[in-house]
Design an enzyme around this catalytic site. Structure first.
Site, PDB file in Angstrom:
ATOM      1  N   GLN A 131       7.341   4.979  -6.401  1.00  0.00           N
ATOM      2  CA  GLN A 131       7.389   3.670  -5.752  1.00  0.00           C
ATOM      3  C   GLN A 131       8.678   2.943  -6.130  1.00  0.00           C
ATOM      4  OE1 GLN A 131       4.974   2.003  -3.697  1.00  0.00           O
ATOM      5  NE2 GLN A 131       6.745   0.700  -3.412  1.00  0.00           N
ATOM      6  N   CYS A 257       4.697  -3.517  -2.979  1.00  0.00           N
ATOM      7  CA  CYS A 257       4.556  -2.061  -2.850  1.00  0.00           C
ATOM      8  C   CYS A 257       3.485  -1.698  -1.818  1.00  0.00           C
ATOM      9  CB  CYS A 257       4.245  -1.446  -4.202  1.00  0.00           C
ATOM     10  SG  CYS A 257       2.771  -2.126  -4.981  1.00  0.00           S
ATOM     11  N   ARG A 285       9.897   4.937   1.082  1.00  0.00           N
ATOM     12  CA  ARG A 285       9.154   5.928   0.284  1.00  0.00           C
ATOM     13  C   ARG A 285       9.462   7.330   0.803  1.00  0.00           C
ATOM     14  NH1 ARG A 285       4.623   4.410  -2.409  1.00  0.00           N
ATOM     15  NH2 ARG A 285       4.975   6.449  -3.353  1.00  0.00           N
TER      16      ARG A 285
HETATM   17  N1   CP Z   1       2.372   1.866  -2.532  1.00  0.00           N
HETATM   18  C1   CP Z   1       1.567   2.935  -2.574  1.00  0.00           C
HETATM   19  O1   CP Z   1       1.652   3.797  -3.474  1.00  0.00           O
HETATM   20  O2   CP Z   1       0.652   2.997  -1.580  1.00  0.00           O
HETATM   21  P1   CP Z   1      -0.542   4.018  -1.457  1.00  0.00           P
HETATM   22  O3   CP Z   1      -1.504   3.698  -2.580  1.00  0.00           O
HETATM   23  O4   CP Z   1      -1.128   3.783  -0.114  1.00  0.00           O
HETATM   24  O5   CP Z   1      -0.012   5.413  -1.614  1.00  0.00           O
HETATM   25  N1  NVA Z   2      -0.902  -1.463  -8.989  1.00  0.00           N
HETATM   26  C1  NVA Z   2      -1.509  -0.874  -7.816  1.00  0.00           C
HETATM   27  C2  NVA Z   2      -0.504  -0.110  -7.045  1.00  0.00           C
HETATM   28  C3  NVA Z   2      -1.010   0.513  -5.771  1.00  0.00           C
HETATM   29  C4  NVA Z   2       0.039   1.277  -5.047  1.00  0.00           C
HETATM   30  C5  NVA Z   2      -2.683  -0.002  -8.234  1.00  0.00           C
HETATM   31  O1  NVA Z   2      -2.561   0.711  -9.248  1.00  0.00           O
HETATM   32  O2  NVA Z   2      -3.722  -0.046  -7.589  1.00  0.00           O
END
Ligand code: CP
Ligand code: NVA
Length: 304
Positions: A131, A257, A285
């Site tokens: 990410q 993100c 990404r």
């Molecule tokens: N930002 C991200 O990692 O999204 P996902 O959880 O959908 O892969």
């Molecule tokens: N901090 C979040 C990021 C998701 C992409 C989680 O761990 O759920």
């Protein structure tokens, strides 16, 4: 970084990180990456939900000529049906690499030890390096430069935030982490690169007044669902809404993100507003992971 694992942003040196971003930009502009994964298969083990990470990796593996095999918890029941190490030993006999989203960073490292072929961290509770690597490209594009860019992470000291701090240690960002007392890094990690600076504060005005980027993520990460109510209370003053965004210069870009918990850490008007770049950010990404795969499977051999 041919043949290496990518388990954390700190696995990269500054030049390697910048090289991956450069390749990603070139692929994005149309450079043909070739088919370095032809006749190769990569397993994608996802023990947690995902939209962006899994789809962008699957498409990138396919685009590079490889065969992605997605495996979910219900199929491999890692650590229950079979030990983590045994899962790794077996996959290693069939595939040429592994992309894994698993809660425990220790388990991820156990898998990597059990496997001879490269392992990529697709997010653990501790970090989310793919990410942040992609976000570095977005900062470069949106701000015009990466090193010295002022990025303010508003919210929880979570996996994404930890990877941002590592990025600061590798390439020298001016990172500010702002959140409620009790949810901040303690002790404050030490950035090592020349231009790297890290400010940790509970004062949004202090962090945001000259920032280039306002970045946020969910208050309740996957696996923390039972803390949801407490966190909603504690993080309330740190919601990225119009008032909070007004503390930043009008040129500041909003990044997230995703997935967003709309109405919690960020409001609709900000997420969908003119300063938001979140969907362009998400697209990166794909380009950065393609460049990462390219570096691991096609990049120059490294001397031992
Ligand atoms: N930002 C991200 O990692 O999204 P996902 O959880 O959908 O892969
Ligand atoms: N901090 C979040 C990021 C998701 C992409 C989680 O761990 O759920």
């Amino acid at each position: 970084m041919r043949g290496r694992d990518f388990l954390a942003v700190s696995d990269l040196g500054r030049e390697e990180l910048l090289q991956i971003l450069d390749s990603a930009s070139q692929f994005k502009r149309g450079l043909d990456p070739g088919l370095p994964l032809a006749r190769r298969s990569l397993a994608l083990v996802f023990l947690r939900p995902s939209n962006r990470t899994r789809v962008s990796f699957e498409v990138a593996v396919h685009r590079l000529g490889g065969h992605p095999i997605a495996l979910f918890d219900r199929e491999i029941e890692m650590g229950r049906r079979e030990s983590v190490a045994d899962v790794g030993r077996i996959l290693d006999r069939f595939v040429d690499g592994l992309i894994a989203r698993i809660p425990s960073d220790r388990d991820l490292r156990g898998l990597a030890q059990a496997m001879g072929s490269p392992v990529i961290n697709a997010m653990t509770d501790l970090s989310h390096p793919c990410q942040v690597l992609a976000d570095c490209l977005s900062v470069q594009e949106q701000v015009g430069h990466l090193e010295g860019a002022r990025v303010t992470f508003v919210g929880d000291y979570n996996n994404v935030c930890r990877s941002w701090i590592e990025a600061t240690q590798v390439v020298g960002l001016d990172l500010r982490v702002v959140g409620p007392p009790g949810y901040l890094p303690d002790p404050v990690p030490n950035p090592v690169q020349g231009a790297g600076r890290l400010l940790v504060t509970s004062d949004p005005g202090l962090a945001l007044n000259d920032t280039d980027v306002v970045y946020t993520d969910v208050w309740t990460s996957m696996g923390q669902e039972e803390q949801h109510e407490d966190r909603r209370q504690d993080f309330g003053p740190y919601q990225v809404n119009r008032q909070l965004l007004a503390l930043a210069p009008p040129r500041a870009k909003v990044m997230h993100c995703l997935p967003a918990h709309r109405g919690e850490e960020i409001t609709d008007d900000v997420l969908d507003g003119p300063q938001s770049v979140v969907f362009d950010q998400a697209e990166n990404r794909f380009w950065v992971q393609m460049a990462l795969l390219w570096a691991i499977f096609q990049g120059p051999e490294e001397s031992p």
